[in-house]
Enzyme design. Structure first.
Site, mmCIF file in Angstrom:
data_model
loop_
_atom_site.group_PDB
_atom_site.id
_atom_site.type_symbol
_atom_site.label_atom_id
_atom_site.label_comp_id
_atom_site.label_asym_id
_atom_site.label_seq_id
_atom_site.Cartn_x
_atom_site.Cartn_y
_atom_site.Cartn_z
ATOM 1 N N GLY A 353 0.811 -1.203 0.000
ATOM 2 C CA GLY A 353 0.000 0.000 0.000
ATOM 3 C C GLY A 353 0.845 1.253 0.000
ATOM 4 C CB VAL A 355 4.252 4.982 2.973
ATOM 5 C CG1 VAL A 355 4.729 5.488 4.333
ATOM 6 C CG2 VAL A 355 4.331 3.467 2.920
ATOM 7 C CG ASP A 467 9.848 -7.750 -0.336
ATOM 8 O OD1 ASP A 467 10.753 -8.093 -1.121
ATOM 9 O OD2 ASP A 467 9.039 -6.833 -0.587
#
Length: 677
Positions: A353, A355, A467
């Site tokens: 998403g 930021v 990740d």
């Protein structure tokens, strides 16, 4: 005896002898003249045609004799089946036209339409049937009922609609040649030609039905729009004009011929509008109510299924009822802090998403991650995940200040990192004015290793990040590295698949066993850290570093330089010569060790910390670069993965073997090329 004085523009008084009622055998046609209205008689019998015989101040009467036929109501359409019975075509009803005509006839058929006829059929006894034509064969055209009969006249026939509302109308005329035939009889020798007038204006000149249709018993339909009616009357006249055949036996057959007439208003009658509206109103209300009800059900169903209703409210309640050791923010607070998620406050966009930078009322800077709510977990499971993330505290892990689950929004509030990300500092030299010296790089690398060791080994969760990359390493004011986005991959999972977990990572950083087989352990993070460590030394992005066609990535180049004993060539030229070469070589060797193709041969992150700080030596036997002993190393990978025992899915195993074989062939080809050089 008949006197035809039609269309001669006669004016003055009407001679008394022409209208002498004592002469019963005399038939007189005074139509289409300009006689003195006061001298025109008022009788309208079958022997006197007074149609348009004088100029009247009120043309709607069409003559004095129609005063005895007043309009009973206003009409908006007229449909006539000329010379034939009543016929229904679709939603239109064509009225019958069965009256007998005489050589000089003007009478209304009813209160809203009528006709005027002029002309005699020579050499025959005068009967009403002389003015009606009947088809001589079977008709195959559409709506053939309209063409079975037709009205014809030796000279002229006029149809008129009366009592019509004022406005524009559409006139449709139906023709078909049903008298003259395509044969050797005299019926096949004739040619018909006549003119058509609408409201006194000629619309067709020398009209030949047979020629227009391309043969007999074929329909010709002519439509005329925007025909204005201003006096309640619409007049259509069919007039023989001296063309065509004149010498066939039964000369009356060559005059005008009309099968059907339709007059339709182009506007909606007020009473019809009101009646239609009254009829439709209950159904309209019911339809609207039903549509709204079903729409609400659909919206509620979709919202419930996606967790927008109930689930979000429940999440908010659960969050507030759970001891998270952190804050629960309202959506109003977050909107105010980020200036309603202004584009100027957007710090970036990641896999989970957007930021945004925000400022709380007390001046505290925050980073707000706006998650896409794709989780299919229940409320309690979701809240528990947030609770576990909030419970993680470490110098090298980003601190979660709080969260918000309102208005279909799922927001995480983190501490704000002034120096953005490590990727920004290393790779965006055009945008970043930061110059990271070697001691800072060494401290960042060790700090990331400590943060990962904490996540892997020192928490009860034993969390795998999935990740690790430069973009997910944030830097505070003192360039202290902090790992971000930990725990989010699990929150964002949609569902379990045939593999142990859904693959979530970035190309170029994912360990081969994770990318190819989907098998995830903490050793996948170790591999990603090795790639990151090489980037810190070289100051270059692993995937974007392609100096020539021989090296597809920074990792590929590092392994080759290791074999050649030239690892120092990898160091970032921006560091110059003023850096700790022992630490640089150690970092690169640890990175190569971390990126071993076999997970079993990679160190743990706590071992990595010790090696980076010089507390543990890097054994040469531990180093197994990609360009040496490929056969042994790839067999170790294969054997290790087989011991991991992935799920028993024949299709998955077959696909995995195929990928492995392709990979092995490519590495053997690469080894042959390097040896040839």
């Amino acid at each position: 005896m008949t006197r035809y004085l039609t269309g001669n523009s006669l004016d003055g008084a009407v001679p008394s002898w022409l209208t002498n009622q004592d002469n019963s055998k005399l038939k007189v046609d005074l139509s289409y003249n300009h006689l003195n209205e006061t001298t025109v008689p008022q009788n309208c019998d079958e022997s006197l045609n007074l149609f348009r015989s004088y100029t009247s101040t009120n043309d709607s009467d069409l003559g004095k004799c129609l005063k005895s036929h007043p309009c009973l109501k206003t009409y908006y359409s007229v449909h006539i089946n000329c010379g034939g019975p009543k016929v229904s075509i679709g939603d239109k009803v064509y009225e019958e036209d069965l009256d007998t005509l005489g050589p000089a006839r003007f009478l209304p058929s009813n209160d809203h339409w009528g006709f005027s006829n002029t002309g005699s059929v020579w050499n025959t006894d005068q009967t009403g049937n002389d003015y009606v034509a009947y088809n001589q064969s079977i008709l195959t055209m559409n709506d053939s009922e309209l063409y079975t009969t037709a009205r014809h006249s030796p000279l002229s026939v006029t149809y008129y609609g009366r009592c019509l509302a004022h406005g524009n109308y559409t006139v449709t005329l139906h023709f078909a040649e049903i008298i003259y035939r395509d044969n050797r009889s005299y019926y096949g020798l004739g040619r018909r030609a006549f003119d058509v007038y609408i409201q006194g204006v000629i619309t067709i000149k020398n009209f030949d039905i047979k020629n227009e249709a391309g043969g007999v018993d074929k329909a010709v339909i002519k439509t005329y729009n925007n025909i204005s009616v201003t006096n309640g009357t619409l007049e259509i006249r069919f007039q023989y004009a001296g063309k065509g055949t004149t010498a066939v036996p039964k000369r009356g057959l060559y005059g005008p011929l009309i099968s059907a007439i339709s007059i339709e208003s182009e506007f909606k009658p007020l009473e019809i509008k009101q009646a239609t509206h009254r009829k439709k109103r209950p159904f309209l209300v019911i339809g609207v109510v039903a549509a709204v009800f079903f729409f609400i059900l659909i919206v509620v169903g979709i919202a419930w299924k996606k967790g927008y209703i109930g689930n979000q409210i429940s999440r908010e309640i659960d969050l507030r009822g759970l001891d998270l050791n952190t804050g629960v923010f309202t959506f109003k607070q977050i909107k105010a802090a980020t200036d309603n998620f202004a584009e100027s406050n957007k710090l970036g966009e990641g896999g989970f998403g957007s930021v945004y930078k925000g400022t709380l009322l007390n001046g505290t800077l925050i980073a707000v991650k706006q998650l896409s709510s794709k989780s299919k977990q229940g409320n309690r499971e979701f809240v528990n995940e947030i609770g576990m993330i909030a419970g993680i505290h470490h110098t090298n892990v980003v601190r979660l200040h709080g969260c918000c689950a309102e208005h279909n929004q799922l927001l995480l509030v983190y501490e704000y990192m002034e120096n953005n990300s490590l990727a920004h500092a290393l790779f965006d030299q055009d945008k970043s004015k930061m110059k990271i010296d070697w001691p800072t790089r060494q401290r960042i690398c060790v700090g990331v290793a400590r943060g990962l060791a904490f996540l892997h080994e020192e928490t009860t969760l034993e969390m795998v990040h999935r990740d690790i990359k430069a973009a997910n390493i944030l830097l505070d004011t003192d360039f202290t590295p902090k790992i971000s986005d930990f725990g989010l991959a699990k929150l964002n999972e949609k569902e379990n698949t045939h593999i142990s977990t859904r693959v979530a990572g970035t190309l170029g950083y994912m360990a081969p066993e994770y990318a190819l087989w989907g098998y995830l352990t903490y050793k996948a993070d170790v591999y990603s850290f090795g790639v990151l460590a090489l980037e810190i030394v070289a100051g270059k992005n692993n995937m974007k570093y392609q100096p020539n066609e021989d090296y597809v990535s920074l990792l590929d180049l590092a392994v080759v330089l290791k074999e050649k004993g030239s690892l120092m060539d990898l160091v970032d030229p921006r560091l110059g010569s003023d850096f700790n070469k022992i630490e640089a070589v150690r970092m690169m060797e640890v990175a190569i060790l971390c990126t071993n193709q076999s997970p079993a041969l990679r160190p743990t992150m706590s071992e990595v910390v010790n090696m980076l700080e010089g507390h543990r030596k890097i054994k040469k036997s531990d180093l197994n670069p990609a360009t040496s002993e490929d056969d042994f190393r790839l067999q170790a990978v294969k054997g290790n993965l087989e011991n991991m025992q992935p799920p028993h899915d024949s299709l998955v195993q077959q696909s995995s073997s195929s990928v492995y074989d392709l990979y092995l062939n490519s590495k053997i080809s690469e080894e042959s090329r390097i040896l040839d050089e």
